[in-house]
Design a protein around this motif. Structure first.
Motif, PDB file in Angstrom:
ATOM      1  N   PHE A 177      45.105  -0.458  81.727  1.00  0.00           N
ATOM      2  CA  PHE A 177      43.180  -0.368  81.458  1.00  0.00           C
ATOM      3  C   PHE A 177      42.879  -1.419  80.848  1.00  0.00           C
ATOM      4  O   PHE A 177      43.226  -1.547  79.621  1.00  0.00           O
ATOM      5  CB  PHE A 177      42.715   0.907  80.973  1.00  0.00           C
ATOM      6  CG  PHE A 177      42.981   2.174  82.084  1.00  0.00           C
ATOM      7  CD1 PHE A 177      42.107   2.460  82.807  1.00  0.00           C
ATOM      8  CD2 PHE A 177      44.350   2.810  81.959  1.00  0.00           C
ATOM      9  CE1 PHE A 177      42.177   3.792  83.605  1.00  0.00           C
ATOM     10  CE2 PHE A 177      44.406   4.172  82.808  1.00  0.00           C
ATOM     11  CZ  PHE A 177      43.318   4.267  83.647  1.00  0.00           C
ATOM     12  N   THR A 178      42.363  -2.246  81.548  1.00  0.00           N
ATOM     13  CA  THR A 178      41.926  -3.896  80.862  1.00  0.00           C
ATOM     14  C   THR A 178      40.782  -4.423  81.835  1.00  0.00           C
ATOM     15  O   THR A 178      40.698  -4.162  83.053  1.00  0.00           O
ATOM     16  CB  THR A 178      42.952  -4.774  80.515  1.00  0.00           C
ATOM     17  OG1 THR A 178      42.695  -5.960  80.129  1.00  0.00           O
ATOM     18  CG2 THR A 178      44.073  -4.911  81.952  1.00  0.00           C
ATOM     19  N   GLN A 179      40.229  -5.063  81.305  1.00  0.00           N
ATOM     20  CA  GLN A 179      39.449  -6.238  82.155  1.00  0.00           C
ATOM     21  C   GLN A 179      40.078  -7.673  82.083  1.00  0.00           C
ATOM     22  O   GLN A 179      39.312  -8.542  82.776  1.00  0.00           O
ATOM     23  CB  GLN A 179      37.765  -6.033  81.536  1.00  0.00           C
ATOM     24  CG  GLN A 179      37.202  -4.966  81.906  1.00  0.00           C
ATOM     25  CD  GLN A 179      37.027  -4.407  83.232  1.00  0.00           C
ATOM     26  OE1 GLN A 179      36.476  -5.231  84.157  1.00  0.00           O
ATOM     27  NE2 GLN A 179      37.759  -3.438  83.417  1.00  0.00           N
ATOM     28  N   ASN A 180      41.041  -7.889  81.503  1.00  0.00           N
ATOM     29  CA  ASN A 180      41.841  -9.276  81.500  1.00  0.00           C
ATOM     30  C   ASN A 180      42.731  -9.418  82.801  1.00  0.00           C
ATOM     31  O   ASN A 180      43.844  -8.408  82.671  1.00  0.00           O
ATOM     32  CB  ASN A 180      42.435  -9.425  80.067  1.00  0.00           C
ATOM     33  CG  ASN A 180      42.863 -10.712  80.238  1.00  0.00           C
ATOM     34  OD1 ASN A 180      43.607 -11.194  80.985  1.00  0.00           O
ATOM     35  ND2 ASN A 180      42.878 -11.289  78.750  1.00  0.00           N
ATOM     36  N   GLY A 181      42.401 -10.142  83.702  1.00  0.00           N
ATOM     37  CA  GLY A 181      43.422 -10.171  84.892  1.00  0.00           C
ATOM     38  C   GLY A 181      44.729 -10.595  84.617  1.00  0.00           C
ATOM     39  O   GLY A 181      45.863 -10.115  85.155  1.00  0.00           O
ATOM     40  N   GLY A 182      44.934 -11.559  83.668  1.00  0.00           N
ATOM     41  CA  GLY A 182      46.126 -12.078  83.181  1.00  0.00           C
ATOM     42  C   GLY A 182      46.917 -10.924  82.559  1.00  0.00           C
ATOM     43  O   GLY A 182      48.231 -10.790  82.851  1.00  0.00           O
ATOM     44  N   VAL A 183      46.474 -10.111  81.678  1.00  0.00           N
ATOM     45  CA  VAL A 183      47.162  -8.953  81.221  1.00  0.00           C
ATOM     46  C   VAL A 183      47.620  -8.162  82.075  1.00  0.00           C
ATOM     47  O   VAL A 183      48.925  -7.529  82.206  1.00  0.00           O
ATOM     48  CB  VAL A 183      46.478  -8.233  80.173  1.00  0.00           C
ATOM     49  CG1 VAL A 183      47.003  -6.969  79.663  1.00  0.00           C
ATOM     50  CG2 VAL A 183      45.854  -9.105  78.770  1.00  0.00           C
ATOM     51  N   ALA A 184      46.741  -7.636  83.062  1.00  0.00           N
ATOM     52  CA  ALA A 184      46.976  -6.919  84.025  1.00  0.00           C
ATOM     53  C   ALA A 184      48.307  -7.354  85.246  1.00  0.00           C
ATOM     54  O   ALA A 184      49.021  -6.678  85.314  1.00  0.00           O
ATOM     55  CB  ALA A 184      45.875  -6.604  85.033  1.00  0.00           C
TER      56      ALA A 184
END
Length: 485
Positions: free
Chosen positions: A409-416
Motif C-alpha cells: 500500500f503506497t502512492q509511490n510507483g517506484g516503491v510499488a
C-alpha cells in the motif's frame, strides 16, 4: 437434522455408501446438526471411477463446442438458484450471506470462462514442408479427481469442474467432510443442465478416500486444495503413482504498508482482507509489515476492524477446534510481548451461543519469530510487524516458506514496482488487499503454496487438464522426400 443424510453421487444418481461410518455435519453458525456424511471406502471410489471410465469414451468424443453447451445451461442454473446455493454455503460453512452470494457469483464467472474454451484450444496447423502439415490438438486425460477444502464449498469445486469437464474429462469430486451439502446440489444442477451420467461423480469421506484417489490406477490426474502439510503428501503420493498432480497449500500473505499510503483506503482494504470469510481463505491478509511511521494508519485499521461484528458482518470459523487454535495463537503472541490492540477472543453471538465465532483481532509489535507471524492462522486475525525500510519488509515476506500473495500500500510507483519485482509470491497486489486474479487470469501461488506445474484456473489450467497430440500429415508422394518430410 435439517437435511437428509448426504449420499455419494455416481452414474447420475445419489447412491448410499457401503460404509457404516458417518460424521455429523454441524453448522458453525449455531451448532445445529445439518446432516451426516458417509466415510466412504475405497470400494465406493472404485464404483465411481468405473462409472466415470464408462462415460469417458462418448464424452471425450463429443465436440467441445457441444460440451460447453452444458455449461452455458449450468451458468443459467447457477444464476437462477443463486440465493438457494448461497444459503447452503452460509449454513454449512458459516460465512455471511453476502460472502456466500459472492462465492456463487464467482462460480458463475468460472463457468463463463469454461464456455470460452473452444476459442482457446483451437490448436495450430503449419505447412512445415511442401505438402506436409503438422498440427496440434488438446486431448482430454480421462478420469480425473478434485479434492477440495471446507472454506469455499462451491467456489473451489468450480475452480476445477467446468474446465476439466468441458475439456473432455470425467471427474470424481471429493468434498470436505465438513461441508458436503453444496456439492450434492452442484451435481443436481449439472445433471439438469444436461451433463451425461457418469461424467461427474462425488465420493464423500476422509483420509481413506484421499489416499485411494492418489493410488487408483484409473485416475489420471489429481487436483488438491488444502493445507501445505497435506498438499505435500498428496503431491508425493499421486506423483509416486505416476499421476499428474497440482496441489495448492497454505499461505502467509504479507501486506506491506508504507507511510504514504492513503489511510482510509488502506485501513478498509486491510480490515476486509483479514476478516473476509472469517479469515478462512488462503488469500487472507494475516500479516502486515508497517514500514516507518504508520501509527496513523494502524489506528484507522483498528477502527475499521471494530466495525466487523460477529454474527452480523463477520461469519463463524468452521468448528470449535479452529476457534480454540486461533485463540491459542493470540494468547501465545500476547504472552511473548505482542500488544493486542483489538481482541476477538471469547466472542459470542446472542441466540447462537453454540456457534464458533472469533472476533476481529489486531495484534501489534509482533516479532517475525513468533508462531503467529510464521504459521497460517486461518482466522480474522492480523499480526503487525514493524520495520524501518522496504528491504527489511521484503526480507520478512520472502523469508516465509509460502508464496501465495503479497501486497503493498503506497502512492509511490517506484516503491510499488520494487516490491512487485522482489516479492516472492505468485499473486501481487498494489493497494489491493486480496489480489485474486479475475478470469481469464489464473489462480496460483509459488513456493510451498503450490506443488506441481501450472495453475488451477484460467488459461493455465488447460495444460493441466489436457495432453497435447501432435500429428504430421503428408498426402502428396510426388513432392519427394527430404529431411523434413
Amino acid at each position: 437434522m435439517k437435511y437428509s443424510p448426504v449420499q455419494n453421487f455416481v452414474g447420475g444418481q445419489f447412491v448410499p455408501s457401503d460404509t457404516r461410518r458417518f460424521l455429523n455435519v454441524v453448522s458453525p453458525l449455531d451448532g445445529e446438526q445439518l446432516s451426516k456424511v458417509p466415510v466412504s471406502s475405497a470400494a465406493d471410489l472404485s464404483f465411481a471411477v468405473a462409472a466415470a471410465k464408462n462415460a469417458f469414451p462418448a464424452w471425450s468424443k463429443t465436440p467441445i463446442k457441444e460440451r460447453v453447451q452444458v455449461f452455458f445451461r449450468y451458468k443459467f442454473l447457477l444464476e437462477q438458484n443463486l440465493r438457494e446455493l448461497a444459503e447452503l454455503v452460509h449454513q454449512e460453512n458459516g460465512k455471511t450471506m453476502s460472502e456466500a452470494v459472492a462465492e456463487i457469483e464467482k462460480c458463475i464467472e468460472l463457468t463463463e470462462f469454461a464456455c470460452s474454451l473452444p476459442q482457446l484450444i483451437t490448436g495450430e496447423v503449419l505447412e512445415v514442408s511442401k505438402g506436409v502439415e503438422c498440427r496440434t490438438e488438446h486431448v482430454p486425460l480421462g478420469v480425473v479427481a478434485s479434492i477440495v477444502p471446507f472454506n469455499f464449498p462451491s467456489m473451489v469445486p468450480n475452480w476445477t469442474i467446468p474446465n476439466a469437464i468441458a475439456l473432455g474429462n470425467c471427474m470424481i469430486l471429493k468434498p470436505s467432510e465438513k461441508v458436503p451439502i453444496s456439492a450434492g446440489r452442484i451435481a443436481e444442477l449439472l445433471k439438469e443442465a444436461g451433463l451425461p451420467d457418469g461424467v461427474f461423480n462425488i465420493v464423500h469421506g476422509d483420509v481413506e478416500i484421499v489416499e485411494a484417489i492418489c493410488d487408483h490406477p484409473d485416475i489420471e490426474a489429481v487436483s488438491f486444495v488444502g493445507s501445505t502439510k497435506i498438499a505435500k503428501i498428496v503431491y508425493q503420493r499421486a506423483t509416486h503413482n505416476y499421476k499428474r498432480c497440482l496441489a495448492l497449500g497454505g499461505a502467509k500473505n504479507h501486506l506491506m504498508v508504507m507511510p504514504d499510503a492513503i489511510p482510509s483506503m488502506t485501513a478498509q482494504n486491510v480490515a476486509a482482507s483479514m476478516s473476509g470469510c472469517a479469515g478462512q481463505r488462503c488469500m487472507a491478509a494475516s500479516a502486515m509489515v508497517a514500514v516507518g511511521e504508520t501509527d496513523h494508519i494502524i489506528q484507522k485499521i483498528v477502527e475499521e476492524a471494530k466495525k466487523m461484528v460477529p454474527g452480523e458482518n463477520l461469519g463463524a470459523v468452521i468448528n470449535k477446534e479452529s476457534k480454540e487454535r486461533i485463540e491459542k495463537y493470540i494468547t501465545e503472541a500476547e504472552q511473548q510481548g505482542a500488544k493486542v490492540l483489538l481482541d476477538g477472543r471469547g466472542a459470542k453471538v446472542n441466540g447462537k451461543e453454540e456457534g464458533t465465532y472469533v472476533g476481529p483481532t489486531v495484534i501489534d509489535y509482533v516479532k517475525p519469530e513468533m508462531a503467529i507471524a510464521k504459521e497460517e492462522v486461518f482466522g480474522p486475525v492480523i499480526s503487525i510487524m514493524r520495520t524501518k525500510t522496504v528491504d527489511e519488509a521484503l526480507a520478512i515476506e520472502n523469508a516465509n516458506p509460502y508464496g501465495n500473495a503479497a501486497a503493498v500500500f503506497t502512492q509511490n510507483g517506484g516503491v510499488a514496482r520494487y516490491i512487485m519485482e522482489k516479492a516472492s509470491a505468485g499473486m501481487i497486489g498494489v493497494n489491493v488487499g486480496v489480489p485474486v486474479p479475475r478470469e481469464p487470469f489464473s489462480f496460483g501461488g509459488w513456493n510451498e503454496s503450490k506443488f506441481g506445474v501450472g495453475d488451477i484456473t484460467g488459461k493455465s489450467s488447460i495444460e493441466f487438464w489436457t495432453k497435447l497430440k501432435k500429428t504430421t500429415v503428408k498426402w502428396n508422394p510426388e513432392a519427394g522426400v527430404n529431411w523434413m518430410s
